[in-house]
Design a protein around this motif. Structure first.
Motif, PDB file in Angstrom:
ATOM      1  N   ARG A  87      17.617  -2.702  -7.890  1.00 55.54           N
ATOM      2  CA  ARG A  87      18.068  -4.056  -8.241  1.00 55.54           C
ATOM      3  C   ARG A  87      18.220  -4.404  -9.511  1.00 55.54           C
ATOM      4  O   ARG A  87      18.278  -3.556 -10.707  1.00 55.54           O
ATOM      5  CB  ARG A  87      16.932  -5.179  -8.529  1.00 55.54           C
ATOM      6  N   GLY A 139      28.162  -6.789  -6.013  1.00 54.83           N
ATOM      7  CA  GLY A 139      28.771  -7.156  -3.832  1.00 54.83           C
ATOM      8  C   GLY A 139      29.163  -5.397  -2.838  1.00 54.83           C
ATOM      9  O   GLY A 139      27.954  -5.183  -1.714  1.00 54.83           O
ATOM     10  N   GLY A 195      25.731  -2.742  -3.342  1.00 57.75           N
ATOM     11  CA  GLY A 195      25.282  -3.176  -2.630  1.00 57.75           C
ATOM     12  C   GLY A 195      23.928  -3.353  -3.335  1.00 57.75           C
ATOM     13  O   GLY A 195      23.065  -3.297  -3.226  1.00 57.75           O
ATOM     14  N   ILE A 224      21.297  -4.802  -5.480  1.00 57.56           N
ATOM     15  CA  ILE A 224      20.543  -6.306  -4.973  1.00 57.56           C
ATOM     16  C   ILE A 224      20.403  -7.105  -6.601  1.00 57.56           C
ATOM     17  O   ILE A 224      19.453  -6.852  -7.028  1.00 57.56           O
ATOM     18  CB  ILE A 224      19.013  -5.952  -4.831  1.00 57.56           C
ATOM     19  N   LEU A 283      27.312 -14.693  -6.243  1.00 55.56           N
ATOM     20  CA  LEU A 283      26.176 -13.709  -6.258  1.00 55.56           C
ATOM     21  C   LEU A 283      25.729 -13.443  -4.536  1.00 55.56           C
ATOM     22  O   LEU A 283      25.880 -12.067  -3.987  1.00 55.56           O
ATOM     23  CB  LEU A 283      25.051 -13.556  -6.450  1.00 55.56           C
ATOM     24  N   THR A 298      29.170 -12.750  -2.441  1.00 49.91           N
ATOM     25  CA  THR A 298      29.469 -11.411  -2.223  1.00 49.91           C
ATOM     26  C   THR A 298      28.595  -9.712  -1.757  1.00 49.91           C
ATOM     27  O   THR A 298      28.984  -8.787  -2.212  1.00 49.91           O
ATOM     28  CB  THR A 298      30.166 -11.106  -3.817  1.00 49.91           C
ATOM     29  N   SER A 299      26.770 -10.784  -1.342  1.00 53.28           N
ATOM     30  CA  SER A 299      26.234  -9.217  -1.082  1.00 53.28           C
ATOM     31  C   SER A 299      26.581  -8.985   0.352  1.00 53.28           C
ATOM     32  O   SER A 299      26.451  -9.755   1.408  1.00 53.28           O
ATOM     33  CB  SER A 299      24.905 -10.155  -1.600  1.00 53.28           C
ATOM     34  N   THR A 310      24.466  -7.729   2.232  1.00 54.66           N
ATOM     35  CA  THR A 310      23.069  -8.019   3.259  1.00 54.66           C
ATOM     36  C   THR A 310      22.668  -9.247   3.303  1.00 54.66           C
ATOM     37  O   THR A 310      21.875  -9.957   3.639  1.00 54.66           O
ATOM     38  CB  THR A 310      22.329  -6.937   2.832  1.00 54.66           C
ATOM     39  N   ARG A 311      24.011 -10.021   2.810  1.00 58.58           N
ATOM     40  CA  ARG A 311      23.641 -11.352   1.896  1.00 58.58           C
ATOM     41  C   ARG A 311      22.037 -11.641   1.853  1.00 58.58           C
ATOM     42  O   ARG A 311      21.216 -12.343   1.968  1.00 58.58           O
ATOM     43  CB  ARG A 311      23.573 -12.444   3.620  1.00 58.58           C
ATOM     44  N   LEU A 344      19.287 -12.585  -1.856  1.00 57.22           N
ATOM     45  CA  LEU A 344      18.996 -12.367  -2.835  1.00 57.22           C
ATOM     46  C   LEU A 344      18.053 -13.414  -3.473  1.00 57.22           C
ATOM     47  O   LEU A 344      17.400 -14.533  -3.546  1.00 57.22           O
ATOM     48  CB  LEU A 344      19.737 -13.614  -3.318  1.00 57.22           C
ATOM     49  N   ASP A 388      14.407 -12.113   1.341  1.00 56.51           N
ATOM     50  CA  ASP A 388      14.646 -11.978   1.213  1.00 56.51           C
ATOM     51  C   ASP A 388      14.016 -10.772  -0.261  1.00 56.51           C
ATOM     52  O   ASP A 388      13.736 -10.045  -0.654  1.00 56.51           O
ATOM     53  CB  ASP A 388      16.342 -12.239  -0.028  1.00 56.51           C
TER      54      ASP A 388
END
Length: 625
Positions: A451, A467, A470, A472, A505, A508-509, A511-512, A514, A569
């Motif tokens: 993270r 992103g 991966g 976080i 942010l 571009t993740s 895993t979507r 945030l 999340d």
């Protein structure tokens, strides 16, 4: 909150109660009479009938229902339902009232011998239990328990003891301090007692200049006292001349920190980032920690928080939480990020705890590291000088090589690593470190879930890189609406494009994911302040530097995304998505009842929302159902 109504069970046959002897109702009557006679005979002959169900457990079951289907589950397969059923500490069912009632009754019968042959018909169905149903008010909604992904529990209690956040000048701070001393006779009569507070922000004052130690001496009641006041972001402290005397001699420089001096080289009483470590402090006290903890958790539950990721827990604090969790059930879930101020590996200095203590509400499986300071105190590490202060590019609190070594050692030892990064240089350095580690096939991004705490200012290329890797990003939407009045002056028109860029942010993740937090007590503890800031990009007054449409409105989140950021999340970011974060069957019965629908009401009405009930493990911790 609405009425608590039992569900009247339907008759087993579903037929009308005709008096004809040939009706299914009467045939069931004779069958039941035979069954009851059999039980009596078995009792007379001394035989034992064993009931395998547990009525005392089922009697605790209840359903929470919304006639408007405004139970927001954050479950993609079933985003809105009419009812959820709570069994023990878990959600055992979701759906429409009629369906969940039938399924609940079927489960009850399945635990009774001969239940597959006989159901008690009318008039004996009064022997069946009824599922207790709690109907929320028509305007109310239910959402999963809200979790703050980045906050400071004991620090919140500390700040509330002497809160300087609303002071708009040095004179106002002095007035607050004077009133504080007068209201505390133990401090009034003993000038050696420490006066500690938090919340001042020179950016709110005329001239926006740092204060001075001499300012305290203008008030006779404060002269000669030991005063230490943390800035709102806790990345700078302002101390009195008496404290400066206790700190003598001071080093000329300090790595990763700054001692503010006047034109003659004399310290002014302002210490930034690592220089704050020079300031004497009171030793850890369990009694004081309990006072702060009680205040923080009480306020947290009142605003719908069922969990907090505590983003800076030193060993003494972790032991306090551990001991407390073993003697009583913690009032909410705590996910602690252990922290020790050392460049040498310190993973062995903190315990590894997973769902520890009574109720399993304490977890320690992550660590918190730092790179830089904060934007408000010019401590955020930038790749280029500040636009409004070209003399500095901020502060790197730790050198990249030392940080990289620490991160690798924690990863090898199986700790999740969470790193404070504000400026674009800090974020760039940390992404370099994560990229290097994740290039090794022995490290899995899903296993590590690295993270970046704040992810506040990044280059556009680094946003894409975060992103791709991966990583976080754990962000705090109220930082954007607090900083928006000066952030662009600090960063300029180009760098601001990658700052507080929550929509970018999220997009571009891979895993979507945030996770959203507040950083309380730096910001307010109410999670709906963050929800509102994320979806509006406006101040609580409804304005912004760009007008009522919001500050850089293209970076807004949808309401569904903001709710997910505070629930599912945050669960993913703490390895608990299988048991928390959504109102799904088998997950913990953590939920909040709100008095209005924050998903549909006008934007300006969101902040008027009140929490009716905060429920953890199926038990009401605040309010009532």
């Amino acid at each position: 909150m609405g009425s608590s109504l039992p569900v009247k069970p339907a008759s087993a046959s579903g037929q009308s109660t005709s008096s004809s002897t040939n009706t299914p109702q009467n045939r069931s009557w004779w069958a039941t009479s035979w069954f009851l006679a059999l039980l009596v005979a078995l009792g007379v002959t001394g035989a034992t009938v064993t009931w395998h169900h547990k009525p005392e457990t089922h009697s605790l079951d209840y359903a929470v229902c919304s006639t408007n289907r405004t139970i927001y589950t954050v479950d993609l397969d079933l985003p809105n339902v009419q009812c959820i059923v709570v069994h023990d500490s878990l959600i055992s069912d979701t759906g429409d009232l009629e369906d969940i009632t039938l399924r609940w009754r079927d489960r009850w019968w399945s635990e009774i011998p001969l239940a597959g042959v006989l159901h008690l018909p009318w008039p004996f169905n009064f022997l069946e239990p009824s599922l207790r149903v709690i109907n929320i008010q028509p305007d109310s909604i239910v959402v999963p328990g809200l979790t703050d992904a980045h906050a400071h529990v004991l620090q919140y209690g500390f700040k509330m003891n002497l809160n300087l956040e609303d002071c708009t000048s040095v004179d106002e701070v002095l007035s607050h301090l004077k009133a504080y001393v007068i209201s505390h006779p133990d401090i009034l009569g003993d000038p050696t007692r420490w006066i500690e507070g938090m919340g001042w922000d020179q950016n709110k004052w005329p001239g926006a200049q740092y204060p001075h130690a001499d300012d305290f001496d203008r008030e006779p009641l404060l002269r000669g006292r030991r005063i230490s006041l943390a800035r709102i972001d806790v990345h700078a402290s302002w101390v009195s001349n008496r404290v400066l005397q206790l700190m003598t001699p001071l080093p000329e420089t300090i790595d990763g920190g700054l001692i503010i001096r006047d034109e003659h080289g004399k310290p002014t009483g302002i210490f930034v980032d690592n220089a704050m470590d020079l300031i004497p402090s009171q030793p850890f006290s369990e009694a004081r920690a309990m006072e702060y903890f009680t205040r923080a958790t009480g306020d947290a539950l009142a605003v719908g928080l069922t969990g907090v990721h505590d983003a800076f827990s030193v060993p003494d604090e972790i032991q306090f939480y551990k001991k407390l969790s073993e003697t009583q059930k913690l009032p909410l879930r705590l996910y602690l990020m252990g922290s020790v101020n050392s460049d040498d590996y310190w993973g062995k200095e903190i315990p590894r705890l997973i769902q520890h203590g009574l109720g399993g509400r304490l977890t320690v499986r992550s660590v918190k590291l730092f790179t830089d300071g904060a934007l408000g105190s010019f401590g955020a590490a930038l790749l280029e000088p500040y636009s409004d202060n070209p003399s500095t590019s901020g502060i790197m609190r730790v050198q990249p090589d030392a940080l990289a070594k620490l991160v690798r050692e924690f990863a090898i030892d199986g700790w999740q690593v969470n790193i404070h990064c504000i400026g674009d240089r800090a974020n760039h350095v940390v992404l370099d470190i994560y990229e290097d580690i994740l290039a090794n096939a022995s490290f899995s991004v899903d296993a590590l879930r690295p993270r970046i705490e704040h992810a506040q200012i990044l280059t556009l290329d680094d946003i894409k890189r975060a992103g791709k890797l991966g990583v976080i990003p754990s962000v705090q939407p109220t930082h954007a609406t607090s900083d928006m009045w000066y952030a662009e002056d600090r960063l300029g028109p180009y760098r601001i494009q990658g700052a507080y860029a929550y929509r970018t942010l999220l997009n571009t993740s891979p895993t979507r994911v945030l996770p959203l937090g507040s950083d309380f007590p730096v910001e307010g503890i109410n999670p709906l302040l963050g929800f509102y800031a994320a979806v509006s990009r406006l101040s609580v007054k409804g304005d912004s530097p760009h007008g009522p449409g919001g500050w850089y409105p293209s970076e807004r989140l949808t309401r569904a995304e903001a709710l997910k950021g505070m629930t599912l999340d945050t669960a993913y970011a703490s390895f608990s998505e299988d048991i928390l974060g959504s109102l799904s069957i088998g997950k913990k019965a953590d939920f909040v009842v709100l008095d209005r629908d924050i998903m549909t009401v006008p934007m300006e009405d969101i902040l008027g929302t009140k929490v009716t009930a905060t429920v953890i493990d199926g038990e009401v911790e605040y309010g009532k159902l």
